[in-house]
Design an enzyme around this catalytic site. Structure first.
Site, PDB file in Angstrom:
ATOM      1  N   ALA A 157      19.084  34.054  28.876  1.00 30.42           N
ATOM      2  CA  ALA A 157      18.906  33.233  30.075  1.00 30.42           C
ATOM      3  C   ALA A 157      20.099  33.463  30.996  1.00 30.42           C
ATOM      4  O   ALA A 157      21.117  34.024  30.576  1.00 30.42           O
ATOM      5  CB  ALA A 157      18.795  31.758  29.711  1.00 30.42           C
ATOM      6  N   LYS A 158      19.973  33.045  32.222  1.00 30.40           N
ATOM      7  CA  LYS A 158      21.097  33.115  33.157  1.00 30.40           C
ATOM      8  C   LYS A 158      20.843  32.144  34.285  1.00 30.40           C
ATOM      9  O   LYS A 158      19.689  31.849  34.619  1.00 30.40           O
ATOM     10  CB  LYS A 158      21.214  34.522  33.738  1.00 30.40           C
ATOM     11  CG  LYS A 158      22.595  34.822  34.326  1.00 30.40           C
ATOM     12  CD  LYS A 158      23.530  35.351  33.246  1.00 30.40           C
ATOM     13  CE  LYS A 158      24.840  35.835  33.799  1.00 30.40           C
ATOM     14  NZ  LYS A 158      25.521  36.666  32.794  1.00 30.40           N
ATOM     15  N   GLY A 159      21.938  31.675  34.896  1.00 32.60           N
ATOM     16  CA  GLY A 159      21.803  30.785  36.036  1.00 32.60           C
ATOM     17  C   GLY A 159      22.758  31.170  37.137  1.00 32.60           C
ATOM     18  O   GLY A 159      23.654  32.004  36.936  1.00 32.60           O
TER      19      GLY A 159
END
Ligand code: GLU
Length: 426
Positions: A115-117
Site C-alpha cells: 500500500a502507499k499514501g
C-alpha cells in the site's frame, strides 16, 4: 483470453511511474508459468481512496489538499507502505509506489501486501501547526481503511517520526484506545523500534556489500555518488564512508557537488541539516544538474525520487554498480541500456527493503509489547537482506535475467500463489 478495457487512470501517452511498473510486470510474466493466468490482478490496485483534506491555515483561511491511500494487493497480508508529502504527488504515482511495496514485501517474504499514501502538498510551505492539522485530518479521512490488521502506514519522502506520532494519536483517539501498531516508524518512546530510522540505509549498504563482493569490487577506496541526502541517502553515505569508500559526488534538490578527494559525509550532512540543502558547501565543485550522471564513480546510489535514470543519461553513467535507494529511479528503457553496458542494477524492491523489514519488526514488537535490542534488530535485518539478495542472485543466474526481473519472479510467484490458494470470492 478475455478483453480487459484500459482503466481510466492509464494514459498510454504519459506512462509515468505506473507505466514503468506495468512494463516491469510484462517483463516478468513469461517466467510465471501457469500462475500467469492471475497476472492481471497485479495490474489493478485492489482499493483506491482519494480524500479531500481541508485545514485552517495560520492566517485564518481554509486550504484544501488532495490525499490518497492505495492498497495495491492484500493477498499475503495487510497493506503496508509509507505516506509521502510532496507537491508533485499524483494518484498514478501513489499507485506505482503501492505496487512496488507489494513486490518488495513479497520479495523479502514479509507477511504484508502493498500500500502507499500521499498528499499533494509542499510541506516546506506549512508551519508546524498546519502540518499537524494536515496530518491529523488526512489520517482521520483514511481511517476508514487503515488499521493494525488492515493497512499500516510508515514514513516516506518528507514524512518522519513526528508525523507518525500524530497519525498514531489521531487513529487511536478515533478508536478510543491506543493502537501503536497502526503505523510504523514511530518515535521509540511511542512503541517505535530501535534501528528503524537507519534501517533503509543499512539495508542499501548491506546489499551493496553483497553485490560488490560478487563483482570483485572492494568497497574500501570505491568512489560513490549519491543522489538525495534525505534519511536514505544520508545514512547510506555515512555507512559507505565508514567502510572506507569515498563519497565523491552528491546531488539534492538545490545543488550538485563533486570532490574527487571525498566530500566528508559528516560535515556535508551537518551543512544540509543547517541550510536545508548541500548548496554552498565549502571546498566542493558545484556543477550543473545534468553533469551528475557523467561524473566518474564506481557505485551510484539514486536515493531521491522515481524516473531519474532515463534513456537520456543511462549511456553516460560511469558506475559499475547502481543500488536503488529510491523507489522507481530507473526507467525500463534505461534498464536495457545499463544491462547492455554491463552495469549491475540492484533494484529498489530489494535494495531499499531494509526500511519496511524493520517496520515489520516494529509491528511485531508492538503486537507482543515486547521490545528487542538494537543489536538483535540490526543482526536480523542484515541476515534477512543477505538471504533475500542471495535468492535473487541465484534466480537471476538460473533464468539469465536482470536482478529486477529476478526479484519480480520471486515476489510475483509468492503473491499469485497466495491469490490462487485463496481463490476468487464469491
Ligand atoms: N516508505 C518506505 C518504503 O518505500 C517504508 C515503508 C514501510 O516501512 O512501510 O519502503
Amino acid at each position: 483470453m478475455h478483453s480487459h478495457p484500459l482503466p481510466s487512470y492509464l494514459d498510454p501517452q504519459h506512462p509515468g511511474a505506473w507505466g514503468m511498473y506495468l512494463e516491469q510486470i510484462d517483463r516478468v510474466t513469461p517466467y510465471l508459468g501457469p500462475l500467469s493466468r492471475w497476472v492481471e490482478t497485479l495490474k489493478r490496485p485492489k482499493r483506491i481512496l482519494i480524500v479531500d483534506v481541508p485545514i485552517e491555515l495560520d492566517n485564518g483561511t481554509v486550504a484544501h489538499f488532495e490525499g490518497y491511500r492505495v492498497q495495491h494487493n492484500t493477498s499475503r497480508g495487510p497493506g503496508k507502505g509509507g505516506v509521502r508529502f510532496h507537491q508533485d504527488v499524483t494518484l498514478p504515482e501513489v499507485m506505482a509506489l503501492s505496487a512496488w511495496m507489494s513486490v518488495k514485501n513479497a520479495a523479502i517474504n514479509l507477511p504484508f501486501g502493498g500500500a502507499k499514501g500521499g498528499i499533494r502538498v509542499d510541506p516546506r510551505t506549512l508551519s508546524r501547526g498546519e502540518l499537524e492539522r494536515l496530518t491529523r485530518r488526512y489520517t482521520s479521512e483514511i481511517g476508514i481503511i487503515i488499521g493494525p490488521t488492515r493497512d499500516i502506514p510508515a514514513p516516506d519522502v518528507n514524512t518522519n517520526e513526528q508525523i507518525m506520532a500524530w497519525m498514531m494519536d489521531t487513529y487511536s483517539m478515533n478508536e478510543g484506545a491506543t493502537a501503536t501498531g497502526v503505523v510504523t516508524g514511530k518515535p521509540v518512546a511511542l512503541g517505535g523500534s530501535l534501528g528503524r530510522k537507519e534501517a533503509t540505509g543499512r539495508g542499501v549498504f548491506t546489499v551493496a556489500q553483497e553485490a560488490a563482493l560478487r563483482l570483485g569490487l572492494p568497497l574500501a577506496g570505491a568512489r560513490v555518488a549519491v543522489q538525495g541526502l534525505g534519511n536514505v541517502g544520508g545514512v547510506t553515505a555515512r555507512l559507505f564512508e565508514q567502510a572506507g569508500a569515498i563519497v565523491v559526488a552528491v546531488q539534492d534538490h538545490a545543488a550538485t557537488l563533486y570532490k574527487p578527494a571525498g566530500l566528508g559525509v559528516d560535515a556535508l550532512l551537518a551543512h544540509a541539516t543547517a541550510q536545508g540543502s548541500v548548496h554552498g558547501f565549502a571546498g566542493a565543485e558545484a556543477l550543473p544538474r545534468d553533469d551528475f550522471w557523467r561524473l566518474p564513480c564506481d557505485i551510484l546510489i539514486p536515493a531521491a525520487l522515481e524516473g531519474q535514470i532515463t534513456a537520456t543519461n543511462a549511456m553516460h553513467i560511469t558506475a559499475r554498480l547502481i543500488i536503488e535507494g529510491a523507489n522507481g529511479p530507473t526507467t525500463p528503457e534505461a534498464d536495457d541500456i545499463l544491462a547492455e553496458r554491463h552495469v549491475l542494477v540492484v533494484p529498489d524492491v530489494i535494495a531499499n527493503a531494509g526500511g519496511v523489514t524493520v517496520s515489520y519488526f516494529e509491528w511485531v514488537q508492538d503486537f507482543s509489547s515486547f521490545f528487542w535490542t538494537e543489536d538483535e534488530i540490526n543482526a536480523r535485518l542484515v541476515r534477512r537482506m543477505q538471504e533475500a539478495f542471495a535468492a535473487v542472485w541465484e534466480t537471476a543466474q538460473t533464468h539469465q535475467v536482470s536482478l529486477r526481473t529476478a526479484t519480480f519472479i520471486i515476489a510475483c510467484t509468492r503473491m499469485l500463489q497466495a491469490r490462487e490458494l485463496r481463490g476468487l470470492y464469491p
